[in-house]
Scaffold this active site. Structure first.
Site, PDB file in Angstrom:
ATOM      1  N   LYS A  57      -1.488  -7.917  -3.512  1.00 27.31           N
ATOM      2  CA  LYS A  57      -2.736  -7.321  -3.053  1.00 27.31           C
ATOM      3  C   LYS A  57      -2.573  -5.809  -2.973  1.00 27.31           C
ATOM      4  O   LYS A  57      -1.656  -5.314  -2.318  1.00 27.31           O
ATOM      5  CB  LYS A  57      -3.110  -7.879  -1.676  1.00 27.31           C
ATOM      6  CG  LYS A  57      -4.291  -7.191  -1.015  1.00 27.31           C
ATOM      7  CD  LYS A  57      -4.564  -7.789   0.364  1.00 27.31           C
ATOM      8  CE  LYS A  57      -5.663  -7.053   1.098  1.00 27.31           C
ATOM      9  NZ  LYS A  57      -5.956  -7.658   2.431  1.00 27.31           N
TER      10      LYS A  57
ATOM     11  N   TYR B  99       0.827  -1.201   0.000  1.00 25.71           N
ATOM     12  CA  TYR B  99       0.000   0.000   0.000  1.00 25.71           C
ATOM     13  C   TYR B  99       0.864   1.255   0.000  1.00 25.71           C
ATOM     14  O   TYR B  99       1.881   1.301   0.705  1.00 25.71           O
ATOM     15  CB  TYR B  99      -0.901   0.031   1.236  1.00 25.71           C
ATOM     16  CG  TYR B  99      -1.802  -1.172   1.371  1.00 25.71           C
ATOM     17  CD1 TYR B  99      -2.907  -1.336   0.557  1.00 25.71           C
ATOM     18  CD2 TYR B  99      -1.527  -2.160   2.314  1.00 25.71           C
ATOM     19  CE1 TYR B  99      -3.732  -2.442   0.673  1.00 25.71           C
ATOM     20  CE2 TYR B  99      -2.343  -3.269   2.444  1.00 25.71           C
ATOM     21  CZ  TYR B  99      -3.445  -3.410   1.627  1.00 25.71           C
ATOM     22  OH  TYR B  99      -4.242  -4.513   1.740  1.00 25.71           O
TER      23      TYR B  99
END
Length: 269
Positions: free
Chosen positions: A176, A145
């Site tokens: 992810k 992220y």
């Protein structure tokens, strides 16, 4: 790497090459929140819904081991931090690949926040875990992220593309990232990653349709599935929500079809 291939088949559906993962590692970060108090019940609920795998920390593995009913893949999370820390974005290794193997993991995962002041240390940990995972034939899920002082918008396509590519470049088998909010921009994210990309669920959403439309958009963009936690395990019916998401991910159903399934509890699939 036959061992890795066998383990990946427990995470990625053989026919679609996609996956529905339900992360349940939140207890380290924020404590025993709603949905993660009775872990055995929650694990059973998402497994019965058709989840391909769950993510949890090493101390709770026994709650995910199912002797009866539908089995579910186990991904052991190797890093963590708490919301109480003055540096909540700084993830620290709390488990090793070898330890995860001893616990019966089908894969391992690591969380990295690029742009944070401790990015250097997290990337070093990523490199170490990637090397160990490759040596042991263990699939690696990287949760990457963009978070830090230089990041103005962590959902900006440019930084999401960077996050996905970094995960692939450093040896992850599945990456992810957050959804960019649009099919066109997320298609660019997928195109820039040579490994499967799955989306995070993010904070609890306002409606079921909003969740399902996000999932559908990611699949239309070429994504390989989801890794959604709170919007599943905090749902009023986690089993049905997993089933609805699985319709989108594995059966290319429409949002309306998935929503109808979700809203008709007695419907037999």
């Amino acid at each position: 790497m036959i061992g890795k291939m066998i383990r990946l088949e427990r995470i990625l559906n053989r026919e679609t090459g996609r996956t529905v993962i339900v992360p349940m590692d939140h207890g380290v970060t924020v404590g025993p929140i709603e949905g993660l108090i009775d872990m055995k019940t929650t694990v059973n609920s998402v497994a019965m819904g058709g989840a391909n795998a769950i993510v949890m920390h090493k101390g709770l593995v026994s709650t995910g081991h199912r002797r009866r009913g539908r089995d579910v893949g186990l991904i052991i999370h190797l890093s963590g931090s708490t919301s109480l820390s003055p540096f909540p974005n700084a993830k620290t290794l709390v488990c090793s690949v070898e330890e995860a193997i001893k616990l019966g993991a089908d894969a391992v995962s690591i969380h990295v926040n690029i742009g944070d002041g401790t990015e250097r240390e997290m990337l070093a940990d990523f490199g170490q875990v990637s090397r160990e995972a490759r040596d042991w034939g263990m699939p690696l899920l990287a949760m990457v992220y963009p978070r830090g002082e230089k990041i103005k918008d962590e959902y900006e396509p440019r930084v999401i593309k960077h996050a996905a590519r970094l995960g692939a470049e450093l040896g992850a088998d599945i990456v992810k990232v957050s959804y960019t909010g649009a099919v066109e921009s997320f298609r660019e994210v997928v195109a820039g990653s040579p490994v499967p990309v799955v989306i995070a669920g993010g904070p609890k959403m306002n409606s079921d349709r909003e969740i399902l439309e996000m999932v559908k958009g990611s699949i239309e963009a070429g994504g390989s599935g989801v890794s959604i936690g709170r919007n599943v395990f905090q749902h009023r019916n986690p089993t049905r929500m997993v089933g609805a998401i699985s319709l989108l991910v594995h059966e290319n159903s429409t949002v309306d079809e998935a929503l109808a399934f979700l809203q008709t509890p007695d419907l037999e699939r």
